[in-house]
Design an enzyme around this catalytic site. Structure first.
Site, PDB file in Angstrom:
ATOM      1  N   GLU A 111     -28.046   2.450 -31.102  1.00 37.12           N
ATOM      2  CA  GLU A 111     -27.321   3.545 -31.757  1.00 37.12           C
ATOM      3  C   GLU A 111     -26.193   4.004 -30.848  1.00 37.12           C
ATOM      4  O   GLU A 111     -26.107   3.593 -29.680  1.00 37.12           O
ATOM      5  CB  GLU A 111     -28.276   4.708 -32.068  1.00 37.12           C
ATOM      6  CG  GLU A 111     -29.280   4.340 -33.158  1.00 37.12           C
ATOM      7  CD  GLU A 111     -30.283   5.439 -33.478  1.00 37.12           C
ATOM      8  OE1 GLU A 111     -30.274   6.482 -32.812  1.00 37.12           O
ATOM      9  OE2 GLU A 111     -31.075   5.222 -34.395  1.00 37.12           O
TER      10      GLU A 111
ATOM     11  N   ARG B 133     -21.477  10.554 -31.510  1.00 40.74           N
ATOM     12  CA  ARG B 133     -21.449  11.130 -32.865  1.00 40.74           C
ATOM     13  C   ARG B 133     -20.367  12.168 -33.087  1.00 40.74           C
ATOM     14  O   ARG B 133     -19.784  12.233 -34.155  1.00 40.74           O
ATOM     15  CB  ARG B 133     -22.704  11.934 -33.101  1.00 40.74           C
ATOM     16  CG  ARG B 133     -23.822  11.355 -33.432  1.00 40.74           C
ATOM     17  CD  ARG B 133     -24.974  12.029 -33.810  1.00 40.74           C
ATOM     18  NE  ARG B 133     -25.863  10.892 -33.936  1.00 40.74           N
ATOM     19  CZ  ARG B 133     -27.152  10.982 -34.021  1.00 40.74           C
ATOM     20  NH1 ARG B 133     -27.709  12.142 -34.045  1.00 40.74           N
ATOM     21  NH2 ARG B 133     -27.870   9.916 -34.117  1.00 40.74           N
TER      22      ARG B 133
ATOM     23  N   ARG C 206     -26.530  15.804 -27.988  1.00 39.84           N
ATOM     24  CA  ARG C 206     -27.757  15.011 -27.842  1.00 39.84           C
ATOM     25  C   ARG C 206     -27.474  13.537 -28.083  1.00 39.84           C
ATOM     26  O   ARG C 206     -26.805  13.167 -29.058  1.00 39.84           O
ATOM     27  CB  ARG C 206     -28.782  15.496 -28.860  1.00 39.84           C
ATOM     28  CG  ARG C 206     -30.063  14.687 -28.872  1.00 39.84           C
ATOM     29  CD  ARG C 206     -30.966  15.173 -29.978  1.00 39.84           C
ATOM     30  NE  ARG C 206     -30.352  14.948 -31.266  1.00 39.84           N
ATOM     31  CZ  ARG C 206     -30.714  13.990 -32.117  1.00 39.84           C
ATOM     32  NH1 ARG C 206     -31.686  13.166 -31.804  1.00 39.84           N
ATOM     33  NH2 ARG C 206     -30.119  13.863 -33.276  1.00 39.84           N
TER      34      ARG C 206
END
Ligand code: FAD
Ligand code: SIN
Length: 563
Positions: free
Chosen positions: A132, A298, A392
């Site tokens: 990821e 992200r 995070r």
């Protein structure tokens, strides 16, 4: 008049002596990965009650898709996982906490596997590890392709049910923590709860662990289930605990953007497997933005999508999975979801948009879960212990719940020598306001829209000031009401916590991690600090704390500033 700035101590009037009383050693509020792990471990040291306001299936944990990060591949190292976590946290992680949690990851995974969790593996039995954003290696353990959370929740619930000494209360809503006095710093002695069947009760405990999850419902667009209403953050704040770094709400770049799809998450692992993001003209715009393209952190991807949409108009960008083989086998849940909307990922582009996903900020705690209030511990998404810093790293939160949950359950045995609290008379004598009825669903949808528009992916000082004033105004006539069911209490909690998220975002005049200020686009050294918010008679008070010094037991206040 009540407002955010003179928040009352309890949500409802009560006299503890007139309510049914329950006694235990450890009370765990929350039945997700963090709370169940804490309960299993606390049960080694005494009796434990674990509560969940819905069923144990209704948690963020159950919805987790991508997986759990742990350096378990031969070519991977703990040092690399630590480096990636620190990088994502952009200067605000506590390196000691990161090391402690990441080093414990492989053992936590082995423990979960021993308890019966089944992770995906290849024909030879070797774990299949996904990748990821922000991770240097394939290190994400996953289950049933994209249903990792469901499997983790199943394994933990079974373990809880098999563990002697744990009582489980589902459909039991915690309203407030109880303390002998209203003074900030008074010890927590349990909670006042409302059970659908049994009504109001007082649960007295030596140690109370808040594992009540996040706050995604604050925002109109969110990946979170409807239970994520910031209750634990609000009740901890009312009981005198500090909330830390509340500006940091992480936005996930890829949720399905179709009416009726409830902003369902499309896991980052899909991009990890090679999916692309395309703009309205079919251009792969992430290659112009970041060397890691679609696998950039992200926040970078979410901001790039919002900018792309603003530049070209429209409401979404496209996720292109058409070149991926085996989509349905690797991501069966998402394939099923897309089918409901007549989308075939091997032929169709998928409309996506960012949404609020993970509350990085939370109740100020150390890596053992101790907060700055005696008797109160916090863990999981509800806590801020310095693991995630300003952002995070993907798949680090189930990990946090499992690792720190186990630790806090063990550590709160420090309360073991103490006697169980004797029931004492605690009286909340607030009176109902006489100002008439409120349309609760209208307050909730207005709050969520206001948060999305003003405290969303891109923020500016003017909008943050407007929304702070607006929420204070709404709070004046919402927080002084007395409700008799969870829907009202949840809105009061959301309004309180929304006000603190807005204040923290206004105060942080820089961009860092998942907090992006259009008017202050760069990070600034003077803001490489943790902001803590604590209840005072004159309103939420900000205290700055130096980065890397988060342990609540140490004196932290350096220069108090009122915003
Ligand atoms: P939760 O699992 O949310 O549990 C909270 C518990 O508290 C619930 O039982 C709830 O009922 C209870 N509760 C709340 N308020 C009250 C109250 N007032 N009274 C009583 N009980 C209360 N993270 C990863 O690491 N990997 C992933 O792949 C991943 N995917 C995700 C996908 C989605 C769609 C979402 C939404 C999140 C994802 N996350 C992922 C994040 C992760 O799932 C959560 O951060 C994590 O599960 C939080 O666990 P928790 O135990 O702290 O809280
Ligand atoms: C995802 O699967 O994309 C979510 C993972 C996470 O939030 O950690």
């Amino acid at each position: 008049m009540a407002s955010l700035l003179d928040q009352r101590r309890f949500l409802i009037p009560f006299r503890s002596s007139l309510l049914p009383q329950i006694f235990t050693d450890t009370l765990v509020i929350g039945g997700g990965a963090a709370g169940l792990s804490a309960a299993i471990s606390a049960a080694n040291h005494g009796e434990c009650i674990v509560l969940s306001k819905g069923t144990f299936k209704q948690t963020n944990t159950s919805w987790a898709q991508g997986g759990i990060a742990a350096a378990m591949a031969a070519e991977d190292t703990t040092e690399s996982h630590i480096t990636d976590t620190l990088e994502a946290g952009t200067g605000l992680c506590d390196p000691k906490v990161v090391r402690e949690v990441v080093e414990a990851a492989p053992a936590a995974m082995r423990r979960l596997i021993n308890w019966g969790a089944r992770f995906d593996s290849d024909a030879s039995g070797k774990l299949s590890l996904g990748r990821e954003g922000g991770h240097s290696f394939h290190r994400i353990l996953h289950a049933h392709g994209d249903a990792t959370g469901r499997e983790v929740q199943r394994a933990l619930v079974e373990r809880v049910r098999d563990t002697a000494g744990i009582r489980v209360f589902e459909q039991c809503f915690a309203l407030d923590l109880i303390t002998p006095t209203d003074e900030v710093g008074a010890p927590v002695m349990g909670a006042i709860t409302y059970h659908q069947k049994y009504g109001l009760q007082v649960i007295w405990a030596k140690a109370t662990i808040l594992a009540s999850g996040g706050a995604g419902v604050l925002f109109r667009e969110t990946t979170n289930p409807i239970q994520a209403t910031a209750d634990g953050l609000a009740m901890a704040y009312r009981a005198g605990a500090s909330l830390a770094c509340m500006a940091f709400m992480q936005f996930h770049p890829t949720t399905l953007y179709l009416p009726g799809a409830s902003r369902s998450l499309i896991t980052e692992a899909v991009r990890g497997d090679g999916a692309h993001l395309l703009d309205a003209t079919g251009h792969r715009f992430m290659r112009d933005v970041h060397p890691l393209a679609e696998l950039a952190p992200r926040d970078v991807v979410s901001q790039a999508i919002v900018r792309q949409i603003a530049k070209q108009g429209g409401s979404h960008v496209w996720l292109d999975c058409r070149h991926l083989s085996n989509f349905a086998a690797r991501f069966p849940g998402i394939a099923q979801l897309l089918k409901q909307f007549e989308l075939n990922p091997s032929k169709d582009l998928i409309p996506i948009h960012p949404a609020a996903h993970y509350m990085v900020g939370g109740i100020h705690a150390d890596v053992q879960g101790r907060t700055d209030v005696p008797g109160l511990y916090a863990v999981g998404e509800a806590a801020y212990n310095g693991l995630h810093g300003a952002n995070r790293l993907a798949s680090n939160s189930l990990l946090e719940g499992l690792v720190v949950g186990e630790t806090v359950g063990r550590i709160c045995a420090e309360m073991k020598p103490k006697a169980r609290p004797s029931p004492m008379s605690i009286v909340s004598d607030i009176r109902p306001s006489e100002q008439g009825e409120l349309d609760l669903s209208d307050v909730k949808s207005s709050l969520r829209s206001a948060m999305w528009k003003n405290v969303g992916v891109e923020r500016t000082g003017n909008k943050l000031r407007d929304v702070t004033d607006m929420l204070d105004f709404w709070a004046r006539y919402t927080l002084d009401k007395i409700f008799d069911e969870p829907a009202g209490w949840e809105i009061q909690n959301l309004l309180l916590v929304g006000g603190i998220v807005a204040r923290s975002s206004m105060w942080r005049q820089e961009s860092r991690g998942c907090h992006y200020r259009v008017d202050h686009p760069l990070s600034k050294e003077e803001y490489r600090v943790h902001d803590l918010w604590r209840r005072r008679v004159d309103g939420p008070t900000l205290i700055e704390v130096a980065a890397g010094d988060l342990a609540p037991s140490t004196p932290q206040a350096t220069r108090p500033t009122l915003v």
